[in-house]
Design a protein around this motif. Structure first.
Motif, PDB file in Angstrom:
ATOM      1  N   SER A   1      -3.305   2.405  -3.509  1.00  0.00           N
ATOM      2  CA  SER A   1      -2.443   3.907  -2.888  1.00  0.00           C
ATOM      3  C   SER A   1      -3.851   4.390  -1.830  1.00  0.00           C
ATOM      4  O   SER A   1      -5.059   4.495  -2.494  1.00  0.00           O
ATOM      5  CB  SER A   1      -1.528   4.647  -3.848  1.00  0.00           C
ATOM      6  OG  SER A   1      -2.656   5.134  -4.663  1.00  0.00           O
ATOM      7  N   GLY A   2      -4.061   5.424  -2.266  1.00  0.00           N
ATOM      8  CA  GLY A   2      -4.604   6.841  -0.615  1.00  0.00           C
ATOM      9  C   GLY A   2      -3.473   7.643  -0.806  1.00  0.00           C
ATOM     10  O   GLY A   2      -2.457   7.561  -0.651  1.00  0.00           O
ATOM     11  N   ILE A   3      -4.298   8.941   0.040  1.00  0.00           N
ATOM     12  CA  ILE A   3      -4.223   9.514  -0.107  1.00  0.00           C
ATOM     13  C   ILE A   3      -3.264   9.611   2.141  1.00  0.00           C
ATOM     14  O   ILE A   3      -3.059  10.833   2.140  1.00  0.00           O
ATOM     15  CB  ILE A   3      -5.120  11.041   0.428  1.00  0.00           C
ATOM     16  CG1 ILE A   3      -5.992  11.186   0.931  1.00  0.00           C
ATOM     17  CG2 ILE A   3      -5.514  11.164  -1.042  1.00  0.00           C
ATOM     18  CD1 ILE A   3      -6.852  12.151   1.244  1.00  0.00           C
ATOM     19  N   ALA A   4      -3.370   8.748   2.602  1.00  0.00           N
ATOM     20  CA  ALA A   4      -3.217   8.294   4.216  1.00  0.00           C
ATOM     21  C   ALA A   4      -3.028   7.412   4.200  1.00  0.00           C
ATOM     22  O   ALA A   4      -3.110   6.688   3.955  1.00  0.00           O
ATOM     23  CB  ALA A   4      -4.199   9.242   4.854  1.00  0.00           C
TER      24      ALA A   4
ATOM     25  N   TYR B   1       1.116  -0.978  -0.224  1.00  0.00           N
ATOM     26  CA  TYR B   1       0.043   0.025   0.247  1.00  0.00           C
ATOM     27  C   TYR B   1       0.973   0.920   0.321  1.00  0.00           C
ATOM     28  O   TYR B   1       1.674   1.118   0.980  1.00  0.00           O
ATOM     29  CB  TYR B   1      -0.814   0.107   1.005  1.00  0.00           C
ATOM     30  CG  TYR B   1      -1.890   1.524   1.504  1.00  0.00           C
ATOM     31  CD1 TYR B   1      -3.303   1.608   0.479  1.00  0.00           C
ATOM     32  CD2 TYR B   1      -1.440   2.277   2.052  1.00  0.00           C
ATOM     33  CE1 TYR B   1      -3.572   2.082   1.295  1.00  0.00           C
ATOM     34  CE2 TYR B   1      -2.277   3.385   2.145  1.00  0.00           C
ATOM     35  CZ  TYR B   1      -3.577   3.596   1.635  1.00  0.00           C
ATOM     36  OH  TYR B   1      -4.412   4.367   1.224  1.00  0.00           O
ATOM     37  N   LEU B   2       0.860   2.049  -0.316  1.00  0.00           N
ATOM     38  CA  LEU B   2       1.284   3.010  -1.488  1.00  0.00           C
ATOM     39  C   LEU B   2       0.559   5.106  -0.796  1.00  0.00           C
ATOM     40  O   LEU B   2      -1.041   4.814  -0.779  1.00  0.00           O
ATOM     41  CB  LEU B   2       2.278   3.309  -2.435  1.00  0.00           C
ATOM     42  CG  LEU B   2       2.726   2.204  -3.413  1.00  0.00           C
ATOM     43  CD1 LEU B   2       3.067   2.728  -4.926  1.00  0.00           C
ATOM     44  CD2 LEU B   2       4.100   1.989  -2.106  1.00  0.00           C
ATOM     45  N   TRP B   3       1.224   5.455  -0.059  1.00  0.00           N
ATOM     46  CA  TRP B   3       0.207   6.938   0.303  1.00  0.00           C
ATOM     47  C   TRP B   3       1.257   8.050   0.660  1.00  0.00           C
ATOM     48  O   TRP B   3       2.279   7.756   0.272  1.00  0.00           O
ATOM     49  CB  TRP B   3      -0.453   6.655   1.199  1.00  0.00           C
ATOM     50  CG  TRP B   3       0.280   6.668   3.169  1.00  0.00           C
ATOM     51  CD1 TRP B   3       1.333   5.577   3.605  1.00  0.00           C
ATOM     52  CD2 TRP B   3       0.870   7.745   3.610  1.00  0.00           C
ATOM     53  NE1 TRP B   3       1.584   5.273   4.816  1.00  0.00           N
ATOM     54  CE2 TRP B   3       1.182   6.973   4.729  1.00  0.00           C
ATOM     55  CE3 TRP B   3       0.432   9.094   3.544  1.00  0.00           C
ATOM     56  CZ2 TRP B   3       1.548   8.513   6.219  1.00  0.00           C
ATOM     57  CZ3 TRP B   3       0.381  10.036   5.018  1.00  0.00           C
ATOM     58  CH2 TRP B   3       0.972   9.530   5.652  1.00  0.00           C
ATOM     59  N   GLY B   4       0.730   8.969  -0.037  1.00  0.00           N
ATOM     60  CA  GLY B   4       1.417  10.260  -0.130  1.00  0.00           C
ATOM     61  C   GLY B   4       0.726  11.331  -0.296  1.00  0.00           C
ATOM     62  O   GLY B   4      -0.438  11.275  -1.590  1.00  0.00           O
ATOM     63  N   ALA B   5       1.560  12.654  -0.966  1.00  0.00           N
ATOM     64  CA  ALA B   5       0.402  13.864  -1.571  1.00  0.00           C
ATOM     65  C   ALA B   5       0.554  13.790  -2.666  1.00  0.00           C
ATOM     66  O   ALA B   5       1.571  12.464  -3.267  1.00  0.00           O
ATOM     67  CB  ALA B   5       1.415  15.195  -0.740  1.00  0.00           C
ATOM     68  N   GLN B   6       0.479  14.749  -3.305  1.00  0.00           N
ATOM     69  CA  GLN B   6       0.330  14.740  -4.896  1.00  0.00           C
ATOM     70  C   GLN B   6       1.414  15.108  -5.050  1.00  0.00           C
ATOM     71  O   GLN B   6       1.928  16.078  -4.701  1.00  0.00           O
ATOM     72  CB  GLN B   6      -1.241  15.628  -5.335  1.00  0.00           C
ATOM     73  CG  GLN B   6      -0.739  15.759  -6.694  1.00  0.00           C
ATOM     74  CD  GLN B   6      -2.243  16.446  -7.391  1.00  0.00           C
ATOM     75  OE1 GLN B   6      -2.582  17.536  -6.337  1.00  0.00           O
ATOM     76  NE2 GLN B   6      -2.315  16.841  -8.253  1.00  0.00           N
ATOM     77  N   GLY B   7       2.145  14.571  -6.181  1.00  0.00           N
ATOM     78  CA  GLY B   7       3.313  14.343  -7.046  1.00  0.00           C
ATOM     79  C   GLY B   7       4.389  13.768  -6.154  1.00  0.00           C
ATOM     80  O   GLY B   7       5.204  13.765  -6.875  1.00  0.00           O
TER      81      GLY B   7
END
Length: 218
Positions: free
Chosen positions: A117-120, A56-62
């Protein structure tokens, strides 16, 4: 002036308009920055080099989530791997979350791979508890966007590989005024290098500005 003159396009102007399409995303052309461990784990999972098949990958745009997911999807298709991709899991409604939960269990039983993936982090997105637990069960990585210094170094390395002399002021201009995603910066750099070779002139900020202006007018 004859009819031939009216339809003539100079090689230089044609070149200005010929910024090549961005190359498809791959794990090899991903600039890892602070994300070396995540990139390594993805490569290991896709080559069955280790048992960690749920990432699972998460992080800010870019930060590179979409690049990595698309790269993994392409690699899996080429190798006929049983891979399932779940992007933007924070946007899934109740029905879709249940479907992803079921998909996870099926992949776990069949030996498949899930990259999502997700934003958090999974437990911080108000997902169903059962799905959040499943997504957090495997490897979870926060992706970090490249710093300006890392982008600058990537551009310099790319220029060196092309045998291109890239002044610091051109790098600074790119990072200040152009779109900040690295593939776009690389594409502009490639076009600038080709034009420099064609004109037999060194790469400069004025040359870059002219390249950009002609493409805006095209």
């Amino acid at each position: 002036m004859n009819s031939t003159d009216l339809h003539y396009k100079s090689p230089t102007k044609q070149l200005l308009l010929d910024i090549q399409p961005l190359p498809p995303p791959s794990l090899d052309n991903f600039i890892e920055g602070q994300n070396a461990e995540a990139l390594y784990s993805l490569k290991q999972a896709l080559t069955h080099a280790e048992e960690a098949r749920f990432i699972y990958l998460w992080g800010a745009q870019g930060s590179g989530k979409s690049h990595l997911l698309h790269a993994c999807e392409r690699m899996a298709k080429q190798s006929n791997l049983p891979l399932f991709i779940a992007d933007d899991t924070h946007t899934l409604d109740e029905e879709a979350q249940i479907a992803l939960f079921d998909q996870f269990n099926q992949l776990r039983a069949s030996g498949g791979i899930l990259i999502s993936s997700g934003i958090a982090a999974p437990t911080q997105m108000q997902l169903r508890d059962d799905l959040a637990t499943r997504l957090a069960w495997g490897l979870v990585y926060q992706l970090h966007p490249l710093t300006d210094e890392e982008k600058a170094q990537a551009l310099r390395t790319h220029a060196t590989e092309r045998g291109m002399k890239l002044p610091d002021e051109v790098v600074e201009y790119c990072l200040r005024y152009l779109r900040r995603d690295l593939p776009t910066l690389m594409a502009v750099l490639d076009a600038l290098d080709v034009w420099s070779l064609t004109e037999k002139k060194p790469v400069t900020v004025p040359m870059l500005k002219k390249l950009l202006q002609h493409n805006l007018e095209a």
